[in-house]
Scaffold this active site. Structure first.
Site, PDB file in Angstrom:
ATOM      1  N   VAL A   6      44.028  48.284  36.068  1.00  0.00           N
ATOM      2  CA  VAL A   6      43.172  47.428  35.251  1.00  0.00           C
ATOM      3  C   VAL A   6      43.991  46.282  34.669  1.00  0.00           C
ATOM      4  O   VAL A   6      45.213  46.401  34.515  1.00  0.00           O
ATOM      5  CB  VAL A   6      42.479  48.271  34.142  1.00  0.00           C
ATOM      6  CG1 VAL A   6      43.475  48.813  33.160  1.00  0.00           C
ATOM      7  CG2 VAL A   6      41.376  47.500  33.455  1.00  0.00           C
ATOM      8  N   CYS A   7      43.329  45.186  34.384  1.00  0.00           N
ATOM      9  CA  CYS A   7      43.909  44.007  33.743  1.00  0.00           C
ATOM     10  C   CYS A   7      44.918  43.328  34.679  1.00  0.00           C
ATOM     11  O   CYS A   7      44.555  42.885  35.766  1.00  0.00           O
ATOM     12  CB  CYS A   7      44.513  44.382  32.393  1.00  0.00           C
ATOM     13  SG  CYS A   7      44.665  42.963  31.273  1.00  0.00           S
ATOM     14  N   ALA A   8      46.172  43.235  34.296  1.00  0.00           N
ATOM     15  CA  ALA A   8      47.182  42.573  35.126  1.00  0.00           C
ATOM     16  C   ALA A   8      47.773  43.492  36.191  1.00  0.00           C
ATOM     17  O   ALA A   8      48.388  43.024  37.148  1.00  0.00           O
ATOM     18  CB  ALA A   8      48.308  42.041  34.238  1.00  0.00           C
ATOM     19  N   TYR A  16      42.505  40.747  35.721  1.00  0.00           N
ATOM     20  CA  TYR A  16      42.220  39.875  34.588  1.00  0.00           C
ATOM     21  C   TYR A  16      41.967  38.461  35.121  1.00  0.00           C
ATOM     22  O   TYR A  16      42.732  37.962  35.939  1.00  0.00           O
ATOM     23  CB  TYR A  16      43.400  39.883  33.616  1.00  0.00           C
ATOM     24  CG  TYR A  16      43.096  39.184  32.326  1.00  0.00           C
ATOM     25  CD1 TYR A  16      42.379  39.836  31.327  1.00  0.00           C
ATOM     26  CD2 TYR A  16      43.496  37.874  32.125  1.00  0.00           C
ATOM     27  CE1 TYR A  16      42.085  39.192  30.141  1.00  0.00           C
ATOM     28  CE2 TYR A  16      43.198  37.225  30.937  1.00  0.00           C
ATOM     29  CZ  TYR A  16      42.483  37.881  29.953  1.00  0.00           C
ATOM     30  OH  TYR A  16      42.182  37.236  28.776  1.00  0.00           O
TER      31      TYR A  16
END
Length: 138
Positions: free
Chosen positions: A26-28, A49
């Site tokens: 998740v995210c970066a 992201y």
């Protein structure tokens, strides 16, 4: 970003990948951890992201909250982490259980986007005239 340089994590993820065990990022993390070690599907279609410096590291990134590609699940960031967690719950325990958890948490669950890897092209079949010629030779 420290996770991206961890050889221990890299080896663990590669082992999971070889065994087709679920891998979530998740995210970066899809850009900084999975992409550099080749764990994102080669067809593209993962998410991360929504920042250019991260998305540019993905092949054909998509703009969805949660994406499932075979055994790899990616999500955009903190705001999508609950949907991401519910999707992991579905992968591990089934849709019915994940929906039950979501209902008890008063979460309106959206379906994750399933991105299928393109199938390799079928080998060209011999034309009907070639088949007739082969039949005549028999």
């Amino acid at each position: 970003q420290n996770l991206s340089t961890s050889t221990t994590l890299s080896k663990l993820l590669q082992t999971h990948n070889a065994q087709k065990r679920p891998i979530g990022a998740v995210c970066a993390a899809p850009s900084l951890v999975l992409a550099p070690i080749g764990l994102l599907p080669p067809c593209g279609g993962s998410t991360c992201y929504p920042q250019y410096s991260l998305r540019s590291k993905l092949l054909k990134p998509v703009n969805y909250s949660v994406v499932v590609q075979d055994h790899v699940i990616t999500s955009q960031g903190p705001g999508t982490s609950l949907l991401f967690a519910l999707q992991l719950g579905e992968v591990l325990y089934g849709k019915k259980k994940a929906d039950c958890v979501a209902k008890k948490m008063l979460v309106l669950r959206q379906e994750a986007v399933l991105v299928e890897a393109p199938r390799p092209p079928s080998p060209p079949s011999a034309s009907s005239s070639e088949n007739k010629e082969a039949a005549k030779m028999k």
